[in-house]
Design an enzyme around this catalytic site. Structure first.
Site, short mmCIF file in Angstrom:
data_model
loop_
_atom_site.label_atom_id
_atom_site.label_comp_id
_atom_site.label_asym_id
_atom_site.label_seq_id
_atom_site.Cartn_x
_atom_site.Cartn_y
_atom_site.Cartn_z
N CYS A 38 60.26 72.59 45.48
CA CYS A 38 60.58 73.17 44.16
C CYS A 38 61.47 72.26 43.34
CB CYS A 38 61.23 74.53 44.33
SG CYS A 38 62.69 74.48 45.37
N ASN A 73 56.44 76.86 51.21
CA ASN A 73 56.63 75.40 51.25
C ASN A 73 57.73 74.93 52.21
OD1 ASN A 73 58.47 76.51 49.37
ND2 ASN A 73 58.63 74.59 48.27
N GLU A 92 64.58 82.85 42.84
CA GLU A 92 64.61 81.39 43.04
C GLU A 92 63.22 80.88 42.71
OE1 GLU A 92 67.11 79.37 43.96
OE2 GLU A 92 68.62 80.93 44.22
N GLU A 106 53.83 73.19 36.52
CA GLU A 106 54.56 72.57 37.63
C GLU A 106 53.52 71.93 38.56
OE1 GLU A 106 56.41 75.53 40.10
OE2 GLU A 106 57.49 74.05 41.31
N GLY A 150 59.88 81.93 45.00
CA GLY A 150 58.45 81.68 44.78
C GLY A 150 58.18 81.27 43.35
N SER A 151 56.98 81.59 42.89
CA SER A 151 56.55 81.09 41.59
C SER A 151 57.11 81.93 40.44
CB SER A 151 55.02 81.10 41.53
OG SER A 151 54.57 82.43 41.73
P1 NAD Z 1 54.26 82.63 45.30
O1 NAD Z 1 55.02 83.20 44.18
O2 NAD Z 1 52.78 82.55 45.19
O3 NAD Z 1 54.54 83.45 46.65
C1 NAD Z 1 55.84 83.75 47.09
C2 NAD Z 1 55.82 85.06 47.85
O4 NAD Z 1 55.38 86.10 46.99
C3 NAD Z 1 54.89 85.08 49.07
O5 NAD Z 1 55.54 85.74 50.13
C4 NAD Z 1 53.70 85.87 48.58
O6 NAD Z 1 53.07 86.63 49.59
C5 NAD Z 1 54.27 86.78 47.54
N1 NAD Z 1 53.31 87.06 46.46
C6 NAD Z 1 52.35 86.22 45.99
N2 NAD Z 1 51.66 86.80 44.98
C7 NAD Z 1 52.22 88.02 44.81
C8 NAD Z 1 51.96 89.10 43.91
N3 NAD Z 1 50.96 89.02 43.00
N4 NAD Z 1 52.70 90.21 43.99
C9 NAD Z 1 53.70 90.30 44.90
N5 NAD Z 1 53.99 89.32 45.80
C10 NAD Z 1 53.27 88.19 45.74
O7 NAD Z 1 54.90 81.20 45.57
P2 NAD Z 1 54.47 80.13 46.65
O8 NAD Z 1 53.15 79.57 46.26
O9 NAD Z 1 54.65 80.66 48.01
O10 NAD Z 1 55.60 79.01 46.41
C11 NAD Z 1 55.50 78.04 45.42
C12 NAD Z 1 56.39 78.34 44.24
O11 NAD Z 1 57.69 78.68 44.67
C13 NAD Z 1 56.59 77.12 43.35
O12 NAD Z 1 56.55 77.53 42.01
C14 NAD Z 1 57.99 76.62 43.70
O13 NAD Z 1 58.64 75.91 42.67
C15 NAD Z 1 58.67 77.91 44.02
N6 NAD Z 1 59.79 77.69 44.94
C16 NAD Z 1 61.05 77.84 44.51
C17 NAD Z 1 62.11 77.59 45.37
C18 NAD Z 1 63.53 77.75 44.93
O14 NAD Z 1 64.40 77.72 45.80
N7 NAD Z 1 63.81 77.92 43.67
C19 NAD Z 1 61.84 77.19 46.67
C20 NAD Z 1 60.53 77.05 47.08
C21 NAD Z 1 59.50 77.30 46.21
#
Ligand code: NAD
Length: 442
Positions: free
Chosen positions: A228, A99, A194, A318, A172-173
């Protein structure tokens, strides 16, 4: 290339990184547009400029941050000099989301490098243009044995997680955060997570409604709501709702015009999977503004939803998109009931002129961070820690704290040899009452 011990070398590589990013700024902004039509203004404000400022700050302060830190010694150990020695962890893995794909990949990387680590970065596969330019810049800047970008999706991520690391920094998530935590537990690897959550935005009867609407519209619809710390839902005092909705609609039109799909200032949804997820949250009978969607364009307009059922999809997870549910409360119990349905959020916003109301909410609920009378901007102060709590994350970073996150803090006591008080040594006979007196006195 002694990045572990040579702070000068680290500073020089960071300067080179700064130069390469500044030189490629237009290309980065274009890549962000190509990935999901991120508006140029937002790309500069929240991605390139943010990273450049972080780099400048790190270059300026690296010596100070890396310095061993003297602490007041314990009289019990007299005579001694006590200090904290900051040691790089070693091999660091950074996994980034899509994002804010430039900022959220580069900022942890910069701090991990500054602290003297070797870094492997896995950017998101959902922003291929940005990931490609990150890979190019890193390759041009660093020796591959120092910093490396490995592109790819879930499979690559899992392969990396199966290796042994000295530190893992994941953004990430929540669901993937749990996968990362499990993988890290295998080797007792320290982690920062995070993550995200459902961020409430509470508005009471004393709030400046017009200004609140303007600040909420900005924080909610920047990056098309894919932030996020965007407000996830509004919880407003019942009597204020009608006026507030009027202001919200005015502010949305002011920002994006009546033909919002034509606005150059409104990004698109990252992919079809997320578009479908978001589109299915829109119950037409609950829409009071917006609700327009276009699958081919991955477009969802800024959308206001009035009083959705708490069991409806929009209130179950979310949102992470440009849909804003508006709920109302009459009593503190109503507020409790709604907020306590969810895990601890990453952000919390309060719009109120009533200091004790704001204070009470801050004390009552646990959350990562937030603002009173604004949204999102707490992220921009490097002197504030940024991170979640509970399901919204573990650990925090930004500014000097980021340097510290990537350093093991070694405690050292350098004992003087010119005096050796006999009190602590065996045999202890006859010493207990004197040691008690000393301990009491301290
Ligand atoms: P995501 O968790 O799907 O992906 C994040 C990373 O993890 C990517 O590089 C992806 O390739 C990897 N990944 C995805 N699935 C995986 C798996 N099964 N096993 C191992 N690695 C995997 O998240 P996203 O869709 O990229 O981002 C959105 C989420 O991130 C939202 O929930 C948002 O709130 C959160 N976010 C948090 C912050 C923060 O600073 N706290 C910032 C941005 C986004």
């Amino acid at each position: 290339m002694d990045y572990k011990n040579d702070i000068g070398y680290r500073r020089e590589t960071l300067k080179k990184l700064l130069y390469n990013i500044q030189k490629s700024e237009d290309l980065i902004v274009k890549a962000l547009y190509d990935d999901f039509k991120k508006p140029e203004f937002e790309a500069v404000l929240t991605e390139t400029n943010y990273v450049i400022s972080e780099l400048k700050d790190t270059i300026k302060n690296i010596n100070k941050w890396a310095k061993r830190k003297r602490v007041f010694p314990s009289l019990l150990n007299f005579p001694s000099t006590d200090y904290i020695f900051k040691e790089p962890y070693g091999n660091v893995l950074v996994i980034a989301p899509w994002n804010y794909p430039f900022q959220l990949a580069l900022c942890p990387l910069i701090s991990a490098v500054a602290a003297g680590n070797r870094v492997v970065l896995k950017p998101s596969e959902l922003t291929p243009h940005t990931s490609a330019i990150i890979a190019k810049i890193i390759e041009k800047t660093f020796h591959v044995n120092h910093v490396e970008v490995i592109e790819g999706g879930v499979e690559v991520s899992n392969k990396l997680l199966a290796q042994r690391w000295d530190y893992i920094f994941f953004t990430g998530s929540v669901s993937v955060g749990k996968i990362v935590a499990k993988a890290a537990a295998e080797n007792l690897t320290p982690i920062t997570l995070e993550l995200g959550g459902k961020n409430p935005c509470v508005i009471d009867e004393t709030a400046n409604l017009k200004l609140a609407a303007k600040r909420i519209v900005w924080g909610k619809f920047i990056n098309a709501g894919q932030t996020c710390i965007a407000p996830d839902y509004i919880l407003i005092q019942k009597n204020m709702k009608v006026n507030f909705i009027t202001f919200l609609i005015e502010e949305i039109i002011k920002a994006y015009g009546k033909k919002m799909d034509k606005s150059p200032d409104f990004a698109r949804i990252i992919n079809t999977k997320n578009w479908l997820r978001l589109a299915s949250m829109i119950e037409p009978e609950k829409v009071i503004f917006g609700g327009e969607t276009d699958a081919n364009e991955l477009y969802i307009s800024p959308t206001l939803i009035e009083e959705p059922a708490l069991e409806s999809p929009v209130m179950n997870e979310e949102i992470f998109g440009p849909i804003l549910p508006i709920l109302t409360y009459e009593t503190q119990t109503d507020i409790d009931t709604i907020i306590n349905r969810y895990e601890k959020p990453l952000a919390f916003y309060i719009f109120s002129e009533n200091k004790s109301f704001a204070k009470k909410l801050i004390k009552t609920y646990s959350f990562g961070g937030g603002c009173i009378n604004d949204t999102v901007i707490h992220f921009s102060n490097k002197r504030l820690p940024f991170g979640g709590v509970g399901h919204s994350g573990m650990g925090a970073y930004h500014g000097q704290l980021s340097f510290d996150v990537f350093s093991h803090h070694k405690a050292i006591v350098k004992k003087g040899n010119w005096l050796d008080l006999p009190m602590r040594y065996a045999p202890y006979k006859g010493k207990l009452s004197s040691i008690k007196k000393v301990l009491d006195w301290m």
